[in-house]
Design an enzyme around this catalytic site. Sequence first.
Site, short mmCIF file in Angstrom:
data_model
loop_
_atom_site.label_atom_id
_atom_site.label_comp_id
_atom_site.label_asym_id
_atom_site.label_seq_id
_atom_site.Cartn_x
_atom_site.Cartn_y
_atom_site.Cartn_z
N GLY A 26 -6.43 -10.45 7.98
CA GLY A 26 -6.00 -10.87 9.30
C GLY A 26 -5.20 -9.79 9.99
N ARG B 26 -3.43 3.05 8.52
CA ARG B 26 -3.71 1.85 7.73
C ARG B 26 -2.51 0.91 7.77
NH1 ARG B 26 -4.74 4.62 1.97
NH2 ARG B 26 -5.91 2.70 1.57
N ASN C 101 3.32 -43.20 -8.49
CA ASN C 101 2.33 -43.60 -7.48
C ASN C 101 2.87 -44.80 -6.71
OD1 ASN C 101 0.68 -41.65 -8.54
ND2 ASN C 101 -0.56 -43.07 -9.72
N ASP C 102 3.26 -45.83 -7.45
CA ASP C 102 3.79 -47.02 -6.79
C ASP C 102 5.16 -46.75 -6.18
OD1 ASP C 102 2.15 -49.36 -6.69
OD2 ASP C 102 2.04 -49.24 -8.87
N HIS D 279 -8.63 -44.36 -5.61
CA HIS D 279 -9.05 -44.81 -6.94
C HIS D 279 -10.05 -43.84 -7.54
CE1 HIS D 279 -11.51 -47.18 -9.77
NE2 HIS D 279 -10.33 -47.67 -10.12
N ARG E 108 -3.35 -1.56 -6.54
CA ARG E 108 -2.55 -2.78 -6.46
C ARG E 108 -2.95 -3.71 -7.61
NH1 ARG E 108 -5.74 -5.00 -1.20
NH2 ARG E 108 -7.74 -5.01 -2.21
N TYR F 266 9.42 -36.27 -20.93
CA TYR F 266 8.01 -35.89 -20.92
C TYR F 266 7.39 -36.14 -19.56
CZ TYR F 266 6.98 -40.90 -21.28
OH TYR F 266 6.91 -42.23 -21.04
N CYS G 296 4.75 -41.05 -15.38
CA CYS G 296 3.35 -41.26 -15.68
C CYS G 296 2.49 -41.39 -14.42
CB CYS G 296 3.15 -42.49 -16.57
SG CYS G 296 3.65 -44.01 -15.76
N SER H 19 9.81 -45.21 -17.55
CA SER H 19 8.75 -44.29 -17.17
C SER H 19 8.57 -44.43 -15.67
CB SER H 19 7.46 -44.66 -17.91
OG SER H 19 6.41 -43.83 -17.47
N ARG I 5 -3.46 -47.90 -19.62
CA ARG I 5 -3.61 -49.01 -18.66
C ARG I 5 -4.52 -50.05 -19.31
NH1 ARG I 5 -4.24 -44.16 -15.24
NH2 ARG I 5 -2.79 -44.27 -13.49
N LYS J 228 0.83 -1.20 0.00
CA LYS J 228 0.00 0.00 0.00
C LYS J 228 0.87 1.25 0.00
CE LYS J 228 -3.81 -0.67 2.42
NZ LYS J 228 -4.46 -0.87 3.73
N MET K 188 -4.55 -5.69 11.06
CA MET K 188 -5.44 -4.71 11.66
C MET K 188 -6.23 -3.92 10.62
SD MET K 188 -4.78 -1.37 13.88
CE MET K 188 -5.12 -0.37 12.45
P1 ADP Z 1 -7.90 -2.26 3.36
O1 ADP Z 1 -6.50 -2.69 3.27
O2 ADP Z 1 -8.76 -3.12 4.22
O3 ADP Z 1 -8.50 -1.95 2.02
P2 ADP Z 1 -7.52 0.55 3.65
O4 ADP Z 1 -6.45 1.07 4.52
O5 ADP Z 1 -7.23 0.56 2.20
O6 ADP Z 1 -7.90 -0.88 4.16
O7 ADP Z 1 -8.78 1.45 3.95
C1 ADP Z 1 -10.08 1.07 4.16
C2 ADP Z 1 -11.01 2.05 3.49
O8 ADP Z 1 -10.80 3.36 3.97
C3 ADP Z 1 -10.82 2.10 1.99
O9 ADP Z 1 -12.06 2.21 1.36
C4 ADP Z 1 -10.01 3.37 1.80
O10 ADP Z 1 -10.25 3.92 0.54
C5 ADP Z 1 -10.54 4.26 2.92
N1 ADP Z 1 -9.53 5.21 3.34
C6 ADP Z 1 -8.32 4.95 3.84
N2 ADP Z 1 -7.62 6.06 4.09
C7 ADP Z 1 -8.42 7.09 3.73
C8 ADP Z 1 -8.24 8.50 3.72
N3 ADP Z 1 -7.13 9.07 4.14
N4 ADP Z 1 -9.26 9.26 3.28
C9 ADP Z 1 -10.40 8.67 2.87
N5 ADP Z 1 -10.63 7.36 2.84
C10 ADP Z 1 -9.64 6.56 3.26
MG MG Z 2 2.20 -48.97 -10.84
MG MG Z 3 -7.84 -0.83 0.77
#
Ligand code: ADP
Ligand code: MG
Ligand code: MG
Length: 993
Positions: free
Chosen positions: A120, A111, A820-821, A483, A361, A903, A883, A816, A613, A41, A122
Amino acid sequence: MGPSPKKPVRSGLRPRSQLVYSFGPLGTDGDKSLRDLLGGKGANLAEMCRLGLPVPPGFTISTDVCAHFVRRGGRYPAGLEKSVAAALRKIEREVGKRFGDSENPLLVSVRSGARVSMPGMMDTVLNLGLNDAAVAGLARRSRSERFAWDAYRRFVQMYADVVLGLKAERETGADPFDEVLERTKRERGMRSDTELSAEDLRGIVARFKSIVLERTGAPFPESPEAQLWGAIGAVFGSWNNARAIAYRSMNRIPDSWGTAVNVVAMVFGNLGPTSGTGVAFTRDPSTGEKRFYGEYLMNAQGEDVVAGIRTPLSVETLERESPRAWRELLRVQKLLERHYRDMQDVEFTIEDGRLWMLQCRTGKRTGIAAVRIAVDMVRERRITRREALLRVDPESLDQLLQPVFAQTELDAARADGRLLTRGLNAGPGAASGRIAFSAKTAREAAAGGTSVLLVRNETSPEDILGMQASVGILTARGGMTSHAALVGRQMGKVCVVGAGDLEIDAAARTLRVDGKTFTGGDWVSIDGSTGEVFAGRLSTRPSEVVASLSSAARPGGSRKTGKKRETPIVQAFGELLKWADEARVLKVRANADQPDQCSNAVAFGAEGVGLCRTEHMFFGDAKIDAVREMILAESEAEREAALAKLLPLQRADFEGIFLAMGPRPVTIRTLDPPLHEFLPQDEATIRKLAKDMGVKPERLHFTVESLHEQNPMLGHRGCRLGITRPEITRMQARAIFEAACDVAKKTGKKPNVEIMIPLVGTKRELDLQAELVRATAEIVFREKKRRIPYLVGTMIELPRAALLAGEIAKTAEFFSFGTNDLTQTTYGISRDDGGKFLPAYLEEKIYADDPFATLDREGVGRLMSIAAAEGRKARPKMKIGICGEHGGDPRSIEFCHTLELDYVSCSPFRVPLARLAAEVPSHSVVRRPSLCRTTWTAIFERSEPRFSWLRWTGCGAWPAVSSETRTWPTTSHRTHGCKRSNDLRGTRGAVPA
Ligand code: ADP
Ligand code: MG
Ligand code: MG
């Protein structure tokens, strides 16, 4: 609970390098090449700034700081506080607001952002910097009381959740904050958040704060500074939360990477009807179509679009709603795609008609979209063919070949509670059918035109025709190479195996699962891509690609008529694989034993049959009786009579196969499985057979029992059958050579025959069988007055054969690997029984991968490399292939490259995958003198979440490596004339451990 919001504690260490990287009109420190340090990001925000795109200013705290924070138990490196303060001052100058000011406050978002996007981690906190004083200033400045309190409400809620850890109740899922919000809306009779007045929101914020006080015992932090450090600490701390750790171990992401923290000046999509927020893809991520695709919501902020609070609008309607922002967005998305040379996924916000970019991205996509986008971008001259090949994960090609359920059908079925259970997703695709509990009923029902789903505890070779007749196969027991899974894949059947919850009573013809009982003829659906089992019928259709390829495979099919009315995805698929074929050294064959499977295999691009086979042919109606008579015969005469019945049947099969394969090589394996697999088991069949043979049932019983084996996989099978019953090998060889001569006569072209003797462990075994084959060939050639060139070789599927390959190669004209075996015998694990403990072994990390799914390089691989080396020493030009099921697994294919096999052979539906997977390693030949002595020379990231690595195998010539593009220039073996085995090869795959 997140860490308490306080100022950073210094660890007293000197900063190693720059800790904070700014981006904005007053200067941008980073760029996209600093992804490791700034996270995806952060690096892309900096890059967009450098491109002059409208990005709100901000700064990124590097992943090094995270590593430090984690190592030092939550301490920051010296100098961080100062750098953050300076970067914050810079943003203030850029936007003309002050952080913590009560008149004109600067608000920011905090962010997370690792190198690869990582669910997973924050969640983001928006509108940070607000407090009771600042909210008043914000209201005055924006001239919108409502907006200011809406922003404050969001901030307190997010901060409490994400930083202070006030999550929803575990059991009930009830979120105290949402409850307050919902209650207020209910009381006011409102449907949408946007209807709440400033007054309502003020009351809600007060309630929120008292919840925080109640639950944490401390008031909500008023100081913006404390808020900021609280959020930064929470982001770094979240690197080691349970969710993030689990995700990393699943995806082989190193713990050492760490996340960056991005602090970005807020822009507001919730400022009123001329503001909004959205997400978009530069191309359609599910079909790959070249069209700008996205969704947005007016008067909304952050995740409102994805959270499903209101139904978002399609991005094109922006043209009417906010024309200036629309035009700008179109310009930006085009520019980004061209700049990154790949499909991008962007987040944007419109503040009072003005566009701001908040993220970009490389976009995630389906396998279908991946193929289409890669090919389109080559046509548009944005990327090279080789880049296109690297961009498609071979595994994802399966998505293009399997019949599909419509998404709406799946959603509806899940909502109705029709999801019954889950098994292993052994054969991808989707199938609905009426339950048949035996192969026989399956065939009968299918003959009557019904879609049948074969439901069994497990399948055996006897079930082959029933499997063939069914649209899908569902078993309660067995693993990915059981199988059912193996044969299902070869046939291209949808297949779910090992669904342990199924209670199948085949005798009573009932299936019990999830408290429901089904009987034969009831509709059930399986999704072979997810392993899900549903009650009832969901409609499916064959994929476009398969529909097109199989029509081309039929005589007079669409290809032959010359008119191409192919859909874009079919075209793209064909084109991509054509490029792979052109670049490939490793050949790809198919495991096929029926003429129609062979035609399919050829349509999918197979260059031969690597394993036919012969026993699968024995299960046809007329044949199985003759086979049984042959096995049970007591006198030479009886046996010859039975073989005489079989001969024309086998010959007809081989003719069909040779016709389908034309001049391509066909490797035919002589009879392999233990005889008892062919024997009648139930009383009725034995009686009938006895009658047909004109013998007493008692005698048959006796013979059947005497053929019973304790351990059939290690018993009387493979070449051992041919040794004790040479007439079987003789009959099979005769059928093969007669068919080959007949086809040569009919078509004027000679088939390319390879006869393969299974389960050889000593040279003498092979000598005896080869002699038989050669003698029979001579007899047939004399009779038919023509000669067909042919090879006699062997499978390497016993450790002894691998170790003595040099000896065996004196007789064998090709090898070949029957992996498996070979896996079974090397590990001493029965493939059929391994399912009971393999899951525990994988769990305990005793094995890194299921050795039956991904080739074990250390053990089985070692035997293979000994066999390949010794075999080639004895017979330098010897053809060597594989194979086993591993021939269709990309990671195993990669290993086949390092052994320089000729192959790989896999089931027809895996052929396209193998064509793609087999291209990459051979073609990424890179040479650099400085790297000579390293084993692993480079590990580099291609695109998340995939990695590529290069491996040194020693070489002598060196063009330069371009570091600029971070891709390696490539030359094929042929063009640079390097000896095989003497190159550095790059390939896809996981980062090597
Ligand atoms: P994620 O990785 O879960 O997408 P983000 O950090 O990209 O989290 O942000 C979550 C949401 O908040 C996104 O929709 C992003 O566009 C919005 N957002 C993040 N920073 C800002 C900002 N500075 N101004 C306005 N919207 C923001
Ligand atoms: Mg065999
Ligand atoms: Mg985002």
